[in-house]
Design a protein around this motif. Structure first.
Motif, PDB file in Angstrom:
ATOM      1  N   LEU A 267      25.068  33.508  17.222  1.00 53.05           N
ATOM      2  CA  LEU A 267      26.432  33.325  17.710  1.00 53.05           C
ATOM      3  C   LEU A 267      26.506  32.186  18.721  1.00 53.05           C
ATOM      4  CD1 LEU A 267      27.412  37.058  18.243  1.00 53.05           C
ATOM      5  CD2 LEU A 267      28.192  35.529  16.437  1.00 53.05           C
TER       6      LEU A 267
ATOM      7  N   PRO B  58      24.937  33.577  11.256  1.00 48.80           N
ATOM      8  CA  PRO B  58      24.644  34.946  11.691  1.00 48.80           C
ATOM      9  C   PRO B  58      24.531  35.926  10.537  1.00 48.80           C
ATOM     10  CG  PRO B  58      26.373  34.003  13.055  1.00 48.80           C
ATOM     11  CD  PRO B  58      26.059  32.996  11.989  1.00 48.80           C
ATOM     12  N   LYS B  59      25.408  35.752   9.533  1.00 49.65           N
ATOM     13  CA  LYS B  59      25.431  36.723   8.440  1.00 49.65           C
ATOM     14  C   LYS B  59      24.168  36.671   7.584  1.00 49.65           C
ATOM     15  CE  LYS B  59      28.087  33.748   5.335  1.00 49.65           C
ATOM     16  NZ  LYS B  59      27.510  33.784   3.987  1.00 49.65           N
TER      17      LYS B  59
ATOM     18  N   PHE C 145      28.260  45.794  20.037  1.00 52.62           N
ATOM     19  CA  PHE C 145      28.850  45.080  21.168  1.00 52.62           C
ATOM     20  C   PHE C 145      29.232  46.037  22.285  1.00 52.62           C
ATOM     21  CE2 PHE C 145      29.457  42.446  17.507  1.00 52.62           C
ATOM     22  CZ  PHE C 145      29.351  41.144  17.972  1.00 52.62           C
TER      23      PHE C 145
ATOM     24  N   TYR D  69      36.996  47.012  13.868  1.00 51.19           N
ATOM     25  CA  TYR D  69      38.175  46.342  13.343  1.00 51.19           C
ATOM     26  C   TYR D  69      39.381  47.269  13.484  1.00 51.19           C
ATOM     27  CZ  TYR D  69      34.277  43.777  11.393  1.00 51.19           C
ATOM     28  OH  TYR D  69      33.109  43.096  11.242  1.00 51.19           O
TER      29      TYR D  69
ATOM     30  N   ASN E  93      30.973  45.715   5.961  1.00 53.27           N
ATOM     31  CA  ASN E  93      29.861  44.766   5.834  1.00 53.27           C
ATOM     32  C   ASN E  93      29.158  44.871   4.480  1.00 53.27           C
ATOM     33  OD1 ASN E  93      27.746  46.843   6.158  1.00 53.27           O
ATOM     34  ND2 ASN E  93      28.466  46.933   8.278  1.00 53.27           N
TER      35      ASN E  93
ATOM     36  N   ILE F 127      31.775  43.190   1.821  1.00 53.61           N
ATOM     37  CA  ILE F 127      31.844  41.722   1.871  1.00 53.61           C
ATOM     38  C   ILE F 127      30.566  41.109   1.317  1.00 53.61           C
ATOM     39  CG2 ILE F 127      30.927  41.326   4.194  1.00 53.61           C
ATOM     40  CD1 ILE F 127      33.974  39.629   3.895  1.00 53.61           C
ATOM     41  N   ARG F 128      29.497  41.908   1.297  1.00 53.03           N
ATOM     42  CA  ARG F 128      28.246  41.426   0.725  1.00 53.03           C
ATOM     43  C   ARG F 128      28.132  41.796  -0.750  1.00 53.03           C
ATOM     44  NH1 ARG F 128      24.566  40.010   4.866  1.00 53.03           N
ATOM     45  NH2 ARG F 128      25.623  40.214   6.867  1.00 53.03           N
TER      46      ARG F 128
ATOM     47  N   ARG G 235      24.195  48.707   7.652  1.00 56.02           N
ATOM     48  CA  ARG G 235      23.600  47.440   7.225  1.00 56.02           C
ATOM     49  C   ARG G 235      22.127  47.604   6.879  1.00 56.02           C
ATOM     50  NH1 ARG G 235      25.062  42.711   9.497  1.00 56.02           N
ATOM     51  NH2 ARG G 235      23.124  41.944   8.602  1.00 56.02           N
TER      52      ARG G 235
ATOM     53  N   GLU H   3      33.059  37.735  16.091  1.00 53.60           N
ATOM     54  CA  GLU H   3      31.600  37.733  16.076  1.00 53.60           C
ATOM     55  C   GLU H   3      31.058  38.896  15.250  1.00 53.60           C
ATOM     56  OE1 GLU H   3      31.034  35.493  20.346  1.00 53.60           O
ATOM     57  OE2 GLU H   3      30.746  37.648  20.261  1.00 53.60           O
ATOM     58  N   ALA H   4      31.692  40.057  15.402  1.00 59.28           N
ATOM     59  CA  ALA H   4      31.273  41.211  14.604  1.00 59.28           C
ATOM     60  C   ALA H   4      31.417  40.892  13.121  1.00 59.28           C
ATOM     61  CB  ALA H   4      32.108  42.433  14.975  1.00 59.28           C
ATOM     62  N   ALA H   5      32.509  40.225  12.781  1.00 61.88           N
ATOM     63  CA  ALA H   5      32.749  39.878  11.378  1.00 61.88           C
ATOM     64  C   ALA H   5      31.705  38.884  10.882  1.00 61.88           C
ATOM     65  CB  ALA H   5      34.152  39.301  11.215  1.00 61.88           C
ATOM     66  N   LEU H   6      31.357  37.913  11.727  1.00 63.13           N
ATOM     67  CA  LEU H   6      30.361  36.907  11.330  1.00 63.13           C
ATOM     68  C   LEU H   6      29.013  37.556  11.084  1.00 63.13           C
ATOM     69  CD1 LEU H   6      31.112  33.868  13.670  1.00 63.13           C
ATOM     70  CD2 LEU H   6      31.736  34.191  11.283  1.00 63.13           C
ATOM     71  N   ILE H   7      28.667  38.523  11.928  1.00 61.78           N
ATOM     72  CA  ILE H   7      27.377  39.190  11.761  1.00 61.78           C
ATOM     73  C   ILE H   7      27.430  40.143  10.572  1.00 61.78           C
ATOM     74  CG2 ILE H   7      25.845  40.883  12.834  1.00 61.78           C
ATOM     75  CD1 ILE H   7      26.262  39.479  15.455  1.00 61.78           C
ATOM     76  N   ASP H   8      28.597  40.758  10.376  1.00 57.78           N
ATOM     77  CA  ASP H   8      28.752  41.704   9.274  1.00 57.78           C
ATOM     78  C   ASP H   8      28.626  41.037   7.906  1.00 57.78           C
ATOM     79  OD1 ASP H   8      28.839  44.264  10.084  1.00 57.78           O
ATOM     80  OD2 ASP H   8      31.012  44.479  10.093  1.00 57.78           O
ATOM     81  N   GLY H   9      28.876  39.738   7.842  1.00 56.41           N
ATOM     82  CA  GLY H   9      28.708  39.077   6.553  1.00 56.41           C
ATOM     83  C   GLY H   9      29.820  38.111   6.175  1.00 56.41           C
ATOM     84  N   CYS H  10      30.743  37.864   7.100  1.00 56.08           N
ATOM     85  CA  CYS H  10      31.837  36.945   6.799  1.00 56.08           C
ATOM     86  C   CYS H  10      31.429  35.515   7.129  1.00 56.08           C
ATOM     87  CB  CYS H  10      33.064  37.261   7.639  1.00 56.08           C
ATOM     88  SG  CYS H  10      33.853  38.804   7.229  1.00 56.08           S
ATOM     89  N   ASN H  11      31.980  34.550   6.383  1.00 56.24           N
ATOM     90  CA  ASN H  11      31.936  33.191   6.884  1.00 56.24           C
ATOM     91  C   ASN H  11      33.164  33.035   7.789  1.00 56.24           C
ATOM     92  OD1 ASN H  11      34.201  32.484   5.324  1.00 56.24           O
ATOM     93  ND2 ASN H  11      32.900  32.132   3.541  1.00 56.24           N
TER      94      ASN H  11
END
Lengths: 352, 287
Positions: free
Chosen positions: A52, A72-73, A81, A87, A99, A102-103, A150, B183-191
């Protein structure tokens, strides 16, 4: 299998050096806690591991793979956090499943995983709730669940318990430790709370002003702090620190009291003694020094006694609960043998 | 307070509310009743109740759709043009504006001594200028590019006018969404684009609705630019209605067209309104 190698990491925010040449190898399955006061750079280091934040210099390697330029992904890390960061527009189920979806994980598999994790964390009955309909503890539990779904190589925790009340904090702390024992995943945990650091960690990194002051297991940190800062930071109440003079294997404190210690040093030193290493003695005896009791705090299992030695040297002592002292009483104190720490008064470094 | 006081208080309260309601609703009722009148009904003194006071006629409404050659005003063309221009320009402004606002909210920009806040202010400062000053440069610009009196030209001008509104509204909204969600979304797998559309934007729905309403209202009801930048090939609704107001005013058609022209706004407001009141973000921000 995931080993994290952190080599020569530097980070600047404007002209402020947030991280200064950090080197650290986090072994597979190890639980490492980054601890330090605010502004010490501990969260920044975690965020660099997560991807990040970009380091100014140095490298992060996960499992032998250089992480530069990897999003990061794609680092196979999950993060919890401080503000839980669930969300808001999704219910618990969707938060946990997002997660995976989206994967592109197949639906059935996602469903199985989500239910498994929900059961493990006992949040199954919350599945339909939105984050705003839950308490702080429930939210943080879901946030941990989101990371568990995850099944990542590395868990990252950024002060996950700081926003919770004391009781909940202790409960979730235990739960996190148990989870780690069961799952055995490499974990990096950031906190400013030294108790959390001591209780959770296999190894602790004490950070101050962007520098690693000491890296070691909790015992080592407590028994042999590398410098005055670590000595004062780890342990509650803090280690008693007072000025002394060393010569001929003896250290003189407060002008007249002497402690015999093996040290080659001569000249001024900083003497450190933990509250539980000051033994209370009645009457006068060799090797003791006097102090006047100013405040008594019974804690149940033990009692904290605050006193003043000499003119103004404040001390704290931890004694078993059955030891009775009176306010204002003058007591004789003897440092426990082998439990006296000596530091260089200038550099703060450990001498013995 | 005793009973009499309470009665007096609520009497005053409702009296004031009724007065205000009349003030707001009366023009609509007037327009509605006028739209069903004929020439005699309008000029023969003030009348309000159909069948009793005047003979209702559908002339006002039917004239809307009749050709000009047969005494109508043929509103379909301008209506369609207005719909296309306002929806397209609002859509473009919302698309570009939310992206710009998200950027301004999430990233640090530097242009010499200027930073994010200056750039945000720069956006809104474009609206400080009165439209009258902008009209001539826009006219010249569109003529130079051959876009004068075209849909595209009008859309471009409206996008320029709407963008500041969108950016202004949305920057504020994005700033209320904690960056940990990105940031949570980026780590979770989003671009980053997925994080924006799947996580951040849905949580700013109320802001998006406010911005959309402001855009549509402005572009739908703008008279000034529509009047100066289009005249023959493209006609928008507001000038068309005003032009009716020429030598002999057909009050009935004027009223009917006014009512028809507010209809889309009413529909859109009703559709969007339910997205407005959603306190989703409660409990996300640190407590």
């Amino acid at each position: 299998m995931a080993e994290v190698r952190i080599e020569n990491i530097c980070k600047k925010f404007g002209s402020v050096l947030a991280l200064d040449d950090i080197n650290l190898t986090i072994h597979d399955n190890e639980f490492v806690v980054l601890v330090g006061p605010s502004g010490s750079g501990k969260s920044t280091l975690l965020r660099i591991i997560a991807g990040l934040e970009k380091q100014a210099a140095g490298s992060v390697t996960i499992d032998g793979k250089q992480m530069d330029g990897i999003a990061p992904k794609d680092r196979d890390v999950a993060m919890v956090f401080q503000s839980h960061a669930l969300y808001p527009h999704m219910n618990v189920y969707d938060n946990l499943a997002f997660n995976q979806r989206i994967r592109g994980v197949p639906r059935k598999q996602v469903d199985r995983k989500v239910r498994e994790v929900a059961e493990r964390l006992e949040i199954t009955e919350l599945m339909k709730r939105r984050p705003r309909q839950m308490s702080g503890g429930q939210r943080q539990r879901v946030a941990i669940g989101r990371a568990l779904v995850r099944d990542p190589q590395i868990f990252l925790f950024d002060e996950p318990l700081s926003n919770l009340d004391a009781e909940l904090r202790v409960r979730l702390r235990t739960e996190i430790k148990r989870l780690h024992q069961e799952l055995r995943r490499t974990s990096v945990y950031v906190t400013h709370d030294q108790v959390e650091a001591m209780t959770l960690a296999d190894r602790v990194v004490v950070l101050r002003d962007g520098r690693a002051e000491q890296i070691g297991d909790p015992d080592e940190l407590y028994q042999r702090p590398a410098n005055v800062f670590v000595a004062g930071f780890i342990g509650s109440p803090a280690m008693n620190l007072f000025p002394g003079q060393a010569s001929n294997n003896t250290v003189t404190i407060g002008g007249s009291e002497t402690i015999t210690l093996e040290t080659e040093r001569s000249g001024p030193v900083t003497v450190g003694i933990r509250p539980e290493d000051l033994l209370l003695e009645r009457g006068e005896a060799r090797g003791t020094f006097k102090a006047r009791v100013t405040l008594i705090e019974p804690m149940g299992a033990d009692t904290l006694i605050f006193c003043v030695a000499g003119d103004s040297q404040e001390l704290s002592i931890r004694v078993p609960r059955y030891v009775r002292v009176r306010d204002g009483e003058t007591v004789a104190l003897r440092p426990r043998e082998g439990a006296v720490h000596l530091f260089d008064p200038e550099s703060g470094r450990r001498l013995n | 307070m005793n009973g009499a006081m309470v009665n007096l208080y609520s009497g005053l309260k409702y009296g004031a509310l009724i007065l205000w309601s009349v003030f707001v609703i009366a023009p609509f009722l007037w327009a509605l009743s006028t739209s069903f009148k004929s020439d005699n009904g309008v000029t023969g003194g003030a009348t309000y109740i159909p069948f009793l006071e005047y003979e209702p006629s559908l002339e006002g409404w039917s004239a809307l759709f009749r050709d000009t050659s047969s005494g109508g005003i043929s509103m379909q063309g301008p209506y369609l043009s207005s719909l296309v221009v306002s929806l397209v320009s609002s859509g473009i402004a919302l698309f570009l504006g939310t992206l710009a606002a998200y950027g301004l909210s999430r990233f640090t920009f530097r242009a010499g001594p200027l930073g994010n806040n200056d750039i945000t202010f720069f956006f809104i400062s474009q609206r400080i200028m009165p439209p009258a000053i902008l009209a001539i440069p826009y006219f010249l610009l569109l003529r130079f590019t051959g876009l004068l009196d075209t849909h595209v030209g009008l859309i471009l001008v409206y996008v320029a006018m709407l963008l500041p509104i969108v950016v202004w509204v949305m920057v504020d909204f994005f700033n209320t969404v904690p960056i940990e969600l990105d940031e949570a979304a980026l780590i979770d797998g989003c671009n980053p684009i997925q994080a924006f559309y799947r996580i951040i934007l849905p949580n700013c729905a109320p802001g998006l609705v406010v911005a959309a309403l402001l855009c549509i209202i402005f572009s739908w009801s703008d008279f000034f630019f529509a009047m100066t930048l289009s005249f023959a090939k493209v006609q928008l609704l507001p000038p068309t209605i005003v032009i009716l107001n020429s030598n002999k005013v057909p009050w009935w058609s004027l009223s009917a067209s006014a009512l028809v022209s507010v209809l889309p706004l009413v529909i859109i407001a009703f559709v969007l309104e339910r997205y407005l009141a959603r306190g989703n973000l409660a409990g996300v921000i640190r407590e």
